[in-house]
Write a protein that holds these residues in place. Structure first.
Motif, PDB file in Angstrom:
ATOM      1  N   LEU A  69      -6.820 -13.168 -11.857  1.00 34.80           N
ATOM      2  CA  LEU A  69      -5.499 -13.730 -12.126  1.00 34.80           C
ATOM      3  C   LEU A  69      -4.358 -12.823 -11.691  1.00 34.80           C
ATOM      4  N   PHE A  70      -4.574 -11.505 -11.828  1.00 34.64           N
ATOM      5  CA  PHE A  70      -3.478 -10.575 -11.574  1.00 34.64           C
ATOM      6  C   PHE A  70      -3.768  -9.685 -10.376  1.00 34.64           C
ATOM      7  N   SER A  71      -2.740  -9.487  -9.581  1.00 34.53           N
ATOM      8  CA  SER A  71      -2.728  -8.467  -8.550  1.00 34.53           C
ATOM      9  C   SER A  71      -2.371  -7.124  -9.177  1.00 34.53           C
ATOM     10  N   GLU A  72      -2.756  -6.062  -8.514  1.00 32.61           N
ATOM     11  CA  GLU A  72      -2.286  -4.752  -8.964  1.00 32.61           C
ATOM     12  C   GLU A  72      -1.098  -4.275  -8.121  1.00 32.61           C
ATOM     13  N   ASP A  73      -0.679  -5.100  -7.205  1.00 33.55           N
ATOM     14  CA  ASP A  73       0.456  -4.747  -6.349  1.00 33.55           C
ATOM     15  C   ASP A  73       1.779  -4.894  -7.088  1.00 33.55           C
ATOM     16  N   SER A  74       2.793  -4.375  -6.448  1.00 32.80           N
ATOM     17  CA  SER A  74       4.147  -4.612  -6.947  1.00 32.80           C
ATOM     18  C   SER A  74       4.476  -6.095  -6.794  1.00 32.80           C
ATOM     19  N   ILE A  75       5.412  -6.558  -7.591  1.00 26.88           N
ATOM     20  CA  ILE A  75       5.765  -7.977  -7.518  1.00 26.88           C
ATOM     21  C   ILE A  75       6.357  -8.317  -6.152  1.00 26.88           C
ATOM     22  N   GLU A  76       7.054  -7.359  -5.528  1.00 29.94           N
ATOM     23  CA  GLU A  76       7.599  -7.618  -4.198  1.00 29.94           C
ATOM     24  C   GLU A  76       6.455  -7.823  -3.206  1.00 29.94           C
ATOM     25  N   ALA A  77       5.408  -6.995  -3.315  1.00 37.74           N
ATOM     26  CA  ALA A  77       4.252  -7.144  -2.430  1.00 37.74           C
ATOM     27  C   ALA A  77       3.526  -8.456  -2.706  1.00 37.74           C
ATOM     28  N   VAL A  78       3.410  -8.798  -3.987  1.00 41.91           N
ATOM     29  CA  VAL A  78       2.760 -10.075  -4.334  1.00 41.91           C
ATOM     30  C   VAL A  78       3.550 -11.227  -3.731  1.00 41.91           C
TER      31      VAL A  78
END
Lengths: 605, 605
Positions: free
Chosen positions: A537-546
Motif C-alpha cells: 500500500l505504501f511507498s517509502e519514497d518522498s511524496i514528491e517522488a510518489v
C-alpha cells in the motif's frame, strides 16, 4: 510513544491537564500560548468577534477573552494575529490515508494548510494486513503534528474472503480511543448482507461510536432502509438533490471534493434552497499525491466551497463544528472554546483561506506555509514488508479463461463462438455488463483485441493466497503489455489488465518480487513501476517522488493506449464493491446490484 | 420487565428490530403505524413539508415519504394528521422527577402534552437512598409510555457526608443505558473540590456520556474554567447576556421555565441578537405538581417561547434536536427521520402547540389531551419505606445553640450579648450573612423573635444519622410553630425552621414517624402535612392530592407569618449548595462562595 499527544476523547481527558486548564482560565497559572488581536469566528453563535484573545494551556483552550485579558508569563508564547481572522483548525472527516505516500509524507504537505484533524478509513489495510496491519497503521498515525483518527474497517467487499470484519477484531479496534467509528459500508452490500453488518453496527453503537455510511445513488425507500440501520453520515451525494435528501433524513452529509470525485460545483446549488446546513460537511474522501503537492488540502477545498457560493461562515462550519458533531467530538475539536483542543488557523479574512499560521493542540506547527513541527517517521515492523503471499510464481497459462465444458458450444459457420459477459467501462470508473460473442479453442476463450476485449484478472495475495479469476474487459484499450497493482479496492487482490498473458504473468510476478506495487510492462520489460513495499500500500519514497512515479505510470499506460484520465484509479477500482455495475475479484464476476456471482458465460448463472 | 420498551441507545439497537425497520422501509413488510397527510417539520433542514407520510415499525421510524407512499397492511394503524403540523416528540432535557409525586402520577399529566422523553436528575435519591435508591428510582422510570432517562448524581453538596459520588457507584450507573450522563455539579463546588469532580468527569468522559453543568452566575474566567473541565450544558442562565456568553463558550444552553425559576421572558431578548441558536435548549428544571396539573408541561413551555418571540422553528428545535444533540442521542430522538424513535406530536400549526395526538415509540399514547396508555405504577421495595434513620426521638433541647465558651462574652450593660452570623433571606431563595447581636444565657443563645431571628436546623437522617446543627435565620418570619421537611437539597437532611424548640422537635419526630414528609405544626399540633413515605421524597397520593396538600402546606406556613411565595421551596433549598450565599447542613454553616464552614459566632472561623 506518547499516546496523549494524539489523543482525542477520554484518553485525552487527564485530570491533571484539566486542572491546569482550570487554573490557567482562573489566572492562577500563565498560559503556554496566547493568541492576541484575533477576529475570532465563533462556530457556535456564528459571530465574528474582534480584538479577541485566546489563552491556551495543556494543549487545550483555557479561556477566550478580550484585549489584554491574558498577560503572558515568562514561558508564554504570544502569537499576534494582527487583527486577522482566526478560525478553528480544519477537519477532514473522511479520507483514505492508507495508500501510496506514508502518513509522514502526506502530512508534510497536508498539515501546513490548517488541517488539524484527519479521520481516515482503515479498509485498505485490513485485507492487506489484517488486524495487526491496522494496528501498525494506527501506530504510524500517532504522535503527529496533527490529530489523526480512524474508523474501523467495515469491509463491504464483493469477495466473500474479505467481506465483513470479525467481531473480535472489531471489538479490539472499538476499544481504542483513536478509533472513533465504523468505516463506510456500501449500502447495497449492507442491504444484501444485513446479518453481517447489523452485528457490526450493534457493536459500534454499544461503543457509542459513529457508523459511517456510503449511500451512493440510493434514494427514497432504499436510502431510508439504509439510514434506519443507524448510519450517521454519507460522503457520496453528487448533486444538490442528493444532498437535500440526505439532510432531510438526518444524515451528516459530506460534500466531497477530492481525488475520486469533485462534487462541490454541483452541490453548491444547495445554497439556493435556504435550508439549514448544520449537518452539511466538506471532505476530501482521499486526495492524490499529485493534487496534494500541487494544490494543497482542506484549505483549498474550503476555499472552493466559498468560491462556489457558500456563505463563508457556513463553509467553515462544514469543515469544523459540523464534522466534529458527526463524530460526537464537539467537546474536543471543531470550535474555539474552553476545553477544546487548541487548534486554530489564522487567515486574512473569512473569504480568503490562506493560512499564515497554524496551531495544533496548542503548538504552532506551521507559519506562512512552512511546517515548523516535522511529521514523525514511523518505523514499520518487518512484517509490514511481507504482504504478497503468492504460493508460487504465476504462469501465463494461469490466466487462461476456460469454459466448464467444450460441447455446449458447437461451431457456427466454422467458428466456435460463445456469448461472454464482458466488463465494459462506460466511464473511467463505472462498468456495465456487455455480452460479446467470442472465439474459443476447445475450452479456452481468447481475447478479441480488434474489438478491445482484453483480459482482466484478480489474484489474491493474502486471504486466499494464489486464488485467481480471469475475465474480459472492454474500454480499457490497452494496445500492448499489461498493467497490474496491489491496493485493489475492498480486497486483498492484485488486479491486472493485459493485452497478453505473458505480460500479465510478468507484471504479477514483478509485484511478488517487489512485495507490492504498481507495474506497467510490455514484452516482459518494465516500463514504469511504483514499488509499494509496505503492505502493498505504501511507498517509502518522498511524496514528491510518489507523485512523479504515479504520473509516469498513468502516462505510460495511456501511451500504451489506455483512455482513462487516471488509469491507476480505473484499475484498482475494478474490484470495488461500491461502483456499479459489474466487478471482478478472485472469486469471480459480481453483479454489484445483487451482490451475486455471475458466470462469464452469458446464459449461465 | 421489558427494558427495551424504555431503552434509548445501544440497548435499543437490536439487530432484529433494525432488520424489521429496513424491510418496512423497503416495502417488504407493512408498517405497524402510518401517519398520513402531515405537514412535517424537518428539524434538520428547517423545512415544513406538506403531504408527508411517515412509516413506523418496531417503535422507530422506517421511512418518511409522500402522499400514499406507505399502503397500510391489515395490522397497520393509520393516523390521519389531516394536514396539521407534525413535530418530533418534545424532550425535557433537565428536570427533577424524584420529588413529591411518583413518576407514574407525574406522567399521568406530563405525557399527554407531547413530551416523549424526559431527562431527570437522581441527585435527590442518592443521599436519601444510596445507590440502591437510585437503582430503584430508575426501575420506577422504566417501561413507561414515554422514555425517561437519567443522569448519575454528581453530588455537589455543602455537607462533606454527601459530597461527591463514589467511583464504584458511578461506574455502576454509567454502565447502564438509561444513565446518559453525569448530573449537575455547581461550578463553585466543582472549582473548590477539583479532585473529587475531575475524577467523576473523567469516568463520565470515558463512558462517552455527557457532563451536565450548572454555572449559575459564573462569567468570564470562572465560566471558562468550569467549561474547560468538559461540561456540556448549563440550565442556569437568567437573561440574554448569560445565554450569549454560554453559547459563545460552546455550551448547550438550557433556558429554564419551570417551578424553580421562569427565565424565558428575560432570555427571549436573545432573538434580537441574530446569533445561531443550535445550542439553545428549553427545559423545565422541575415543575411543581400544582403547575403541572393546572398548566401542563413542555408543550406549555414551548408555547411560551413562541409567544415570547422565538421563531417557532427555533423553538421546536430547542426542545427536540438541540437537546438530543447535547446528549449525543440525535440518532435516536429529536427528529422525524429513519432510525429514530417514532415520537411525534400533531399540532394545529407551528405557532400553536396544542397537541391533538401524541405518538411515543410508535404507539399513540394520547389523543385530545387524554392519555390512552396509562403510566406504569412501580411496586416499591419495602426498603424504600425506611429512609429516616434517626437513632432516637429528637428533644427540644437538641436544638440549643451553644457557644463553645461562656467567658468570651462578658456582660455589657447588664445584657450578655454576642455577635452571631444569621442566615438572612434576601429573596425567597437567596440568603446572605447578617451579623446580629444576640442575647445569651450562659453558653446558650436564644431567638430574637421581635427581630424575626428564628432557629433553623439541619438533622441528618441517613449519611450520619442524627447529626444535627442549629443556627439562626432571619426573613422567614414564622410567628408560631415550626416547619420541617425531608428532601432538603443536596443532602440527606431534614431541615426545620421554628419559632420554638418544642415544635421543632415535634415536627422532626413526626417526620420520623411518617418516615419522610413535610410537617407544619404549632403548639405540638399538626396543622398541615404531606407524608413522603418513599425515601422521604415521594408521596403515594395522586398528583392532584399532592398538589392540594402542597398548596395547603404553603398556605398554612404563610398563615403562620412566612413571607415566601413558596415556603416549602424556601425551606428545602436552605441546605442547597447552588444558591448564594450562606447555607446550613448537619455539619454547620457554609459560605457557598468558598465552600468553607463558618462558626455562627461572628469573628471566629
Amino acid at each position: 510513544m506518547h499516546r496523549e499527544e494524539n489523543g482525542v476523547g477520554s484518553d485525552g481527558f487527564f485530570a491533571a491537564d484539566r486542572r491546569r486548564l482550570m487554573e490557567t482560565a482562573l489566572g492562577k497559572q500563565a498560559p503556554d500560548l496566547v493568541v492576541e488581536n484575533a477576529s475570532l469566528f465563533n462556530v457556535y453563535t456564528g459571530e465574528i468577534r474582534r480584538n479577541s484573545s485566546i489563552a491556551v494551556s495543556s494543549r487545550r483552550i483555557a479561556c477566550v477573552g478580550g484585549k489584554g485579558d491574558f498577560p503572558p508569563g515568562p514561558e508564554t508564547r504570544v502569537v499576534d494575529a494582527d487583527h486577522q481572522t482566526v478560525i478553528p483548525g480544519l477537519i477532514d472527516g473522511h479520507t483514505h490515508l492508507a495508500w501510496l505516500a506514508t502518513p509522514c509524507e502526506f502530512l508534510g504537505y497536508a498539515a501546513r494548510g490548517g488541517t488539524t484533524t484527519i479521520v481516515t478509513e482503515t479498509m485498505e489495510m485490513y485485507p492487506a494486513g489484517g488486524l495487526e496491519g491496522v494496528i501498525e497503521f494506527l501506530a504510524a498515525l500517532e504522535n503527529q503534528p496533527v490529530k489523526i483518527l480512524a474508523t474501523a474497517p467495515a469491509m463491504a467487499s464483493i469477495s466473500r474472503n474479505a467481506l465483513g470484519i470479525s467481531d473480535s477484531d472489531l471489538q479490539q479496534l472499538l476499544a481504542r480511543e483513536d478509533i472513533i467509528g465504523l468505516g463506510e459500508a456500501y449500502w447495497q452490500t449492507v442491504l444484501q448482507n444485513p446479518d453481517i453488518f447489523l452485528a457490526a453496527y450493534e457493536r459500534t453503537a454499544e461503543a457509542k461510536k459513529s457508523i459511517e455510511g456510503h449511500s451512493a445513488g440510493a434514494r427514497g425507500r432504499k436510502l431510508a432502509a439504509y439510514t434506519a440501520l443507524g448510519i450517521s453520515s454519507c460522503h457520496e451525494p453528487i448533486n444538490r438533490d442528493q444532498v437535500l435528501e440526505r439532510l432531510r433524513n438526518g444524515i451528516y452529509t459530506m460534500a466531497r471534493e477530492g481525488g475520486v470525485r469533485s462534487d462541490l460545483s454541483e452541490i453548491a446549488a444547495i445554497t439556493e434552497q435556504k435550508v439549514d446546513l448544520r449537518r452539511l460537511c466538506l471532505v476530501s474522501d482521499g486526495i492524490t499525491p499529485e493534487d496534494l503537492v500541487s494544490n494543497g488540502y482542506m484549505e483549498t477545498i474550503l476555499q472552493k466551497a466559498i468560491d462556489q457560493g457558500f456563505d463563508p461562515k457556513d463553509a467553515v462550519r462544514m469543515v469544523t463544528l459540523n464534522v466534529a458533531e458527526n463524530f460526537g467530538l464537539s467537546g474536543h475539536i471543531g470550535g474555539i472554546a474552553p476545553g477544546r483542543y487548541a487548534d486554530m488557523v489564522i487567515i486574512p479574512d473569512m473569504k480568503n483561506i490562506q493560512p499564515s499560521l497554524v496551531i495544533s493542540s496548542g503548538r504552532v506547527i506551521a507559519e506562512n506555509g512552512v511546517l515548523s513541527v516535522p511529521p514523525r517517521q514511523h518505523r514499520w515492523r518487518p512484517q509490514a514488508r511481507t504482504s504478497v503471499h503468492l504460493p508460487a510464481r504465476v504462469r501465463a497459462s494461469d490466466f487462461d479463461v476456460l469454459l466448464d465444458r467444450d460441447n455446449d458450444h458447437p461451431p457456427d459457420n466454422g467458428r466456435a463462438r460463445v456469448n461472454v459477459r464482458v466488463l465494459e467501462l462506460i466511464t473511467d470508473l463505472v462498468t456495465k455488463e456487455r455480452v460479446v460473442a467470442m472465439d474459443k479453442k476447445g475450452k479456452v476463450l481468447s481475447r478479441d483485441r480488434e474489438n478491445d476485449v482484453l483480459k482482466v484478472s484478480a489474484v489474491d495475495r493474502r486471504l486466499s493466497p494464489g486464488s485467481l479469476f480471469s475475465g474480459f474487459i472492454k474500454g480499457f484499450n490497452l494496445k500492448k503489455g499489461a498493467f497490474a497493482a496491489t491496493g485493489a479496492w475492498d480486497t486483498s487482490n492484485i488486479v491486472v489488465v493485459g493485452e497478453n498473458d505473458r505480460d500479465m504473468a510478468f507484471a504479477v510476478n514483478r509485484i511478488k518480487d517487489l512485495q507490492g506495487g504498481v507495474v506497467v510492462c510490455s514484452d516482459e520489460t518494465i516500463l514504469a513501476e511504483l514499488p509499494l513495499p509496505l503492505f502493498g500500500l505504501f511507498s517509502e519514497d518522498s511524496i514528491e517522488a510518489v507523485a512523479e512515479k504515479r504520473k509516469k505510470i498513468n502516462r505510460t499506460v495511456r501511451e500504451l493506449g489506455a483512455v482513462s484520465a487516471d488509469p491507476l484509479l480505473t484499475l484498482t477500482t475494478l474490484t470495488g464493491a461500491a461502483i456499479p455495475y459489474l466487478r471482478i475479484c478472485e472469486q469471480g464476476l459480481v453483479d454489484v446490484k445483487t451482490g451475486g456471482f455471475l458466470s462469464f458465460e452469458y446464459g449461465r448463472l
